[in-house]
Design an enzyme around this catalytic site. Structure first.
Site, PDB file in Angstrom:
ATOM      1  N   LYS A 146       1.913   4.176  17.881  1.00 29.86           N
ATOM      2  CA  LYS A 146       2.991   4.924  17.577  1.00 29.86           C
ATOM      3  C   LYS A 146       2.500   6.059  16.697  1.00 29.86           C
ATOM      4  CE  LYS A 146       6.249   5.457  14.818  1.00 29.86           C
ATOM      5  NZ  LYS A 146       6.051   7.060  14.698  1.00 29.86           N
ATOM      6  N   GLU A 161      -2.963   1.434   4.824  1.00 28.75           N
ATOM      7  CA  GLU A 161      -3.825   2.619   4.313  1.00 28.75           C
ATOM      8  C   GLU A 161      -2.551   3.594   3.809  1.00 28.75           C
ATOM      9  OE1 GLU A 161      -4.814   5.508   3.320  1.00 28.75           O
ATOM     10  OE2 GLU A 161      -5.530   6.533   5.112  1.00 28.75           O
ATOM     11  N   CYS A 214      -4.310  12.044   2.100  1.00 29.97           N
ATOM     12  CA  CYS A 214      -4.204  10.852   1.196  1.00 29.97           C
ATOM     13  C   CYS A 214      -5.178  10.740  -0.010  1.00 29.97           C
ATOM     14  CB  CYS A 214      -4.080   9.504   1.906  1.00 29.97           C
ATOM     15  SG  CYS A 214      -5.520   9.094   3.046  1.00 29.97           S
ATOM     16  N   GLU A 237       3.342  10.667  -5.381  1.00 26.73           N
ATOM     17  CA  GLU A 237       2.287  11.629  -4.750  1.00 26.73           C
ATOM     18  C   GLU A 237       2.916  12.774  -4.143  1.00 26.73           C
ATOM     19  OE1 GLU A 237       1.119   9.900  -0.889  1.00 26.73           O
ATOM     20  OE2 GLU A 237      -0.845  10.520  -1.021  1.00 26.73           O
TER      21      GLU A 237
HETATM   22  P1  NAD Z   1       7.524   8.967   5.622  1.00 27.49           P
HETATM   23  O1  NAD Z   1       7.117   8.027   4.660  1.00 27.49           O
HETATM   24  O2  NAD Z   1       8.926   8.806   6.063  1.00 27.49           O
HETATM   25  O3  NAD Z   1       6.677   8.922   6.831  1.00 27.49           O
HETATM   26  C1  NAD Z   1       5.335   8.657   6.700  1.00 27.49           C
HETATM   27  C2  NAD Z   1       4.672   8.389   8.255  1.00 27.49           C
HETATM   28  O4  NAD Z   1       5.244   7.027   8.392  1.00 27.49           O
HETATM   29  C3  NAD Z   1       5.220   9.038   9.387  1.00 27.49           C
HETATM   30  O5  NAD Z   1       4.246   9.300  10.412  1.00 27.49           O
HETATM   31  C4  NAD Z   1       6.539   8.331   9.885  1.00 27.49           C
HETATM   32  O6  NAD Z   1       6.708   8.617  11.309  1.00 27.49           O
HETATM   33  C5  NAD Z   1       6.001   7.176   9.653  1.00 27.49           C
HETATM   34  N1  NAD Z   1       7.233   6.251   9.396  1.00 27.49           N
HETATM   35  C6  NAD Z   1       8.271   6.528   8.836  1.00 27.49           C
HETATM   36  N2  NAD Z   1       9.322   5.367   8.868  1.00 27.49           N
HETATM   37  C7  NAD Z   1       8.852   4.523   9.556  1.00 27.49           C
HETATM   38  C8  NAD Z   1       8.994   3.065   9.927  1.00 27.49           C
HETATM   39  N3  NAD Z   1      10.196   2.720   9.606  1.00 27.49           N
HETATM   40  N4  NAD Z   1       8.418   2.650  10.564  1.00 27.49           N
HETATM   41  C9  NAD Z   1       7.093   3.082  11.225  1.00 27.49           C
HETATM   42  N5  NAD Z   1       6.523   4.221  10.710  1.00 27.49           N
HETATM   43  C10 NAD Z   1       7.612   4.930  10.029  1.00 27.49           C
HETATM   44  O7  NAD Z   1       7.413  10.318   5.008  1.00 27.49           O
HETATM   45  P2  NAD Z   1       6.818  12.023   5.615  1.00 27.49           P
HETATM   46  O8  NAD Z   1       7.953  12.716   5.002  1.00 27.49           O
HETATM   47  O9  NAD Z   1       6.512  11.752   6.903  1.00 27.49           O
HETATM   48  O10 NAD Z   1       5.704  12.164   4.647  1.00 27.49           O
HETATM   49  C11 NAD Z   1       6.014  11.895   3.136  1.00 27.49           C
HETATM   50  C12 NAD Z   1       5.051  10.913   2.416  1.00 27.49           C
HETATM   51  O11 NAD Z   1       4.202  10.217   3.305  1.00 27.49           O
HETATM   52  C13 NAD Z   1       3.917  11.819   1.783  1.00 27.49           C
HETATM   53  O12 NAD Z   1       4.660  12.379   0.650  1.00 27.49           O
HETATM   54  C14 NAD Z   1       3.056  10.921   1.725  1.00 27.49           C
HETATM   55  O13 NAD Z   1       2.955  10.254   0.418  1.00 27.49           O
HETATM   56  C15 NAD Z   1       3.027   9.935   2.867  1.00 27.49           C
HETATM   57  N6  NAD Z   1       2.274  10.254   3.793  1.00 27.49           N
HETATM   58  C16 NAD Z   1       0.727   9.502   3.583  1.00 27.49           C
HETATM   59  C17 NAD Z   1      -0.148   9.679   4.653  1.00 27.49           C
HETATM   60  C18 NAD Z   1      -1.397   9.259   4.381  1.00 27.49           C
HETATM   61  O14 NAD Z   1      -2.540   9.406   4.845  1.00 27.49           O
HETATM   62  N7  NAD Z   1      -1.598   7.755   3.792  1.00 27.49           N
HETATM   63  C19 NAD Z   1       0.152  10.379   5.649  1.00 27.49           C
HETATM   64  C20 NAD Z   1       1.333  11.019   5.839  1.00 27.49           C
HETATM   65  C21 NAD Z   1       2.495  11.102   5.095  1.00 27.49           C
END
Ligand code: NAD
Length: 476
Positions: free
Chosen positions: A175, A250, A284, A381
């Site tokens: 996904k 990760e 990240c 972050e």
């Molecule tokens: P988020 O935490 O809601 O989502 C991050 C990712 O997780 C998205 O791809 C989302 O589709 C997925 N996700 C969210 N809820 C989920 C669930 N219940 N089950 C499965 N997948 C789920 O936040 P966002 O607004 O998309 O991004 C914000 C924060 O996420 C950023 O500030 C950063 O800290 C983190 N982030 C980290 C990475 C990384 O490479 N480690 C990448 C993207 C976002």
């Protein structure tokens, strides 16, 4: 000019869309315009994907290394052939400059080629036993994997999530982020066109929490692989624990960069300013907290801000652009909140701190200094185009600041003192440490963090091992 493709899920090798399913509007972050409608999975879709993954695992676990290598090498060739189309699609849906999107394709090519070699090196061992007894230790694929990839590397993240399970002999349901589906589908299509059976790797989209609860609630799935925020990572790890599924997590970071007075400042600035604003800071392993020795603090901060001001911000499709928009409207909102809070607490804003233009999700390259440690941005972050620069009095204080937060993903240090380099390598708590370099990732090198940045690694032999379980067989 590459058109944005029509969107679908990929279940058991078949394109799935329409049928009255809910949809999600995919938006070009440079314009704010809707460019596609993504079908979202219903529970029945997820059940079909799970059944297919079970069949796919039975099939693929018996595949030979030659078959796995042929698929991975074939997909690498197709990725190269399709590099320009894939890069344009990634830029359209995620915003990053084309040059960065092209590099993502090459990251996948390198990783698939590395794994294609690694499949021949999944060795076990034979233990020393008395005559008549035989004891062996083998590694077997863990089973069907549920993999969740975020939007910041729309091509690279799906490549990692698909490559390792396929190399290990697992099946995988991916996904990817609903914001960037076409890039993920493009990577998957290369694998399928290279001969991967459709039940071995599938792609679903949906309401994230619905999909993850459904997949992780199924005993068919034996491993969770997640890239994303620490908050969601902890939530998913708890769901996986209900069934003792293996996990690779990760998660977020808050990259410290230690700059010592003896460093070659021009070289440091040439490297770290570009690195900071790559992908608009939505990385990240982005350098975040610049921990600068007092003797060079003023020079470093002023030169950093000058360079940040000069960065060309614009549509990623324009070859002159050095920084594109942020990926979604949540990010500029987060920047306003975090920078506003820091300034209100006394931090100095040297440049940026505001949105750019009236369309899309652009945010100016920003530099803050003298930031109190209780500001949210020094603890959360930021995941955006903002550098945090503070002065410190010497090595001990600088290491203490680097290790202050519960994160431990990437850390960087710049110093010419070789004894100090060794001390830093030992004492900084992080999964990846770059000393006098920002090059901390590679197909052959484990990529992952410690503490709240997660556990397990992707890439390298460790990436394949993470999709395997160990079995000891003793024969009398
Ligand atoms: P988020 O935490 O809601 O989502 C991050 C990712 O997780 C998205 O791809 C989302 O589709 C997925 N996700 C969210 N809820 C989920 C669930 N219940 N089950 C499965 N997948 C789920 O936040 P966002 O607004 O998309 O991004 C914000 C924060 O996420 C950023 O500030 C950063 O800290 C983190 N982030 C980290 C990475 C990384 O490479 N480690 C990448 C993207 C976002």
């Amino acid at each position: 000019m590459t058109a944005y493709p029509s969107l679908h899920m990929m279940i058991a090798g078949e394109r799935v869309s329409g049928g009255g399913r809910r949809t999600h509007a995919v938006v070009n972050p440079a314009t704010g315009e809707t460019i596609g409608e993504l079908p979202l999975a219903e529970p029945a879709d997820l059940d079909r994907a799970l059944e297919a993954a079970q069949r796919g695992f039975k099939l693929w676990r018996k595949s030979t290394p030659q078959q796995r290598a042929a698929v991975l090498n074939g997909a690498a060739r197709l990725l190269l052939e399709r590099q320009e189309d894939l890069a344009r699609i990634a830029t359209l849906e995620q915003g990053k400059p084309l040059a960065e999107a092209r590099i993502e394709v090459l990251m996948n090519v390198g990783l698939f080629q590395f794994y294609a070699g690694e499949v021949f090196r999944i060795y076990g061992r034979t233990l020393v036993r008395p005559e008549g007894m035989r004891s062996t230790v083998t590694h077997e694929p863990v089973g069907p994997v549920a993999a969740f990839a975020p939007w910041n590397f729309p091509l690279g993240n799906p490549g990692r999530k698909l490559g390792a399970p396929i190399a290990a002999g697992c099946s995988v349901i991916l996904k990817a982020a609903e914001e960037t589906p076409a890039s993920a589908l493009g990577v998957l299509q290369c694998l399928l066109d290279a001969g991967l059976p459709g039940e071995v790797a599938q792609a679903v989209f949906g309401v994230p929490d619905e999909v993850s609860r459904h997949l992780l609630g199924s005993p068919i799935i034996r491993k969770l692989s997640f890239t994303g925020s620490t908050v969601i990572g902890k939530h998913l790890a708890k769901l996986a624990a209900e069934d003792m599924k293996r996990t690779t997590m990760e998660l977020g970071g808050h990259g410290p960069v230690l700059v010592f007075g003896d460093a070659d400042l021009d070289r440091v600035l040439d490297t770290v300013v570009t690195q900071k604003y790559r992908n608009a800071g939505q990385v990240c392993v982005s350098p975040t907290r610049f921990i600068v020795e007092e003797s060079v603090y003023d020079r470093f901060r002023n030169a950093f801000a000058e360079r940040a001001k000069a960065i060309a911000v614009g549509n990623g499709l324009d070859e002159a652009t050095r920084m594109g928009p942020m990926a979604n409207p949540r990010r500029p909102e987060a920047m306003d909140r975090l920078i506003g809070d820091a300034v209100q607490r006394g931090a100095k804003l040297h440049t940026g701190g505001e949105r750019v233009g009236n369309a899309g999700f652009f945010y100016a390259p920003s530099v803050l200094s003298d930031i109190p440690l209780d500001a949210a941005i020094m603890n959360e972050e930021p995941f955006g185009p903002v550098a945090l620069i503070n002065a410190y009095a010497g090595e001990e204080a600088m290491i203490a600041e680097a290790n202050r937060l519960p994160y431990g993903l990437a850390a960087f240090a710049w110093t010419q003192d070789s004894k100090r380099q060794q001390r830093l390598a030992r004492e900084i708590e992080a999964g990846m440490v770059g000393i006098n370099t920002n090059m901390i990732a590679g197909a052959d090198s484990p990529f992952g963090g410690v503490r709240w940045s997660g556990h397990g690694a992707e890439d390298g032999p460790e990436g394949v091992q993470a999709c395997m379980v160990t079995k000891a067989v003793h024969e009398g």
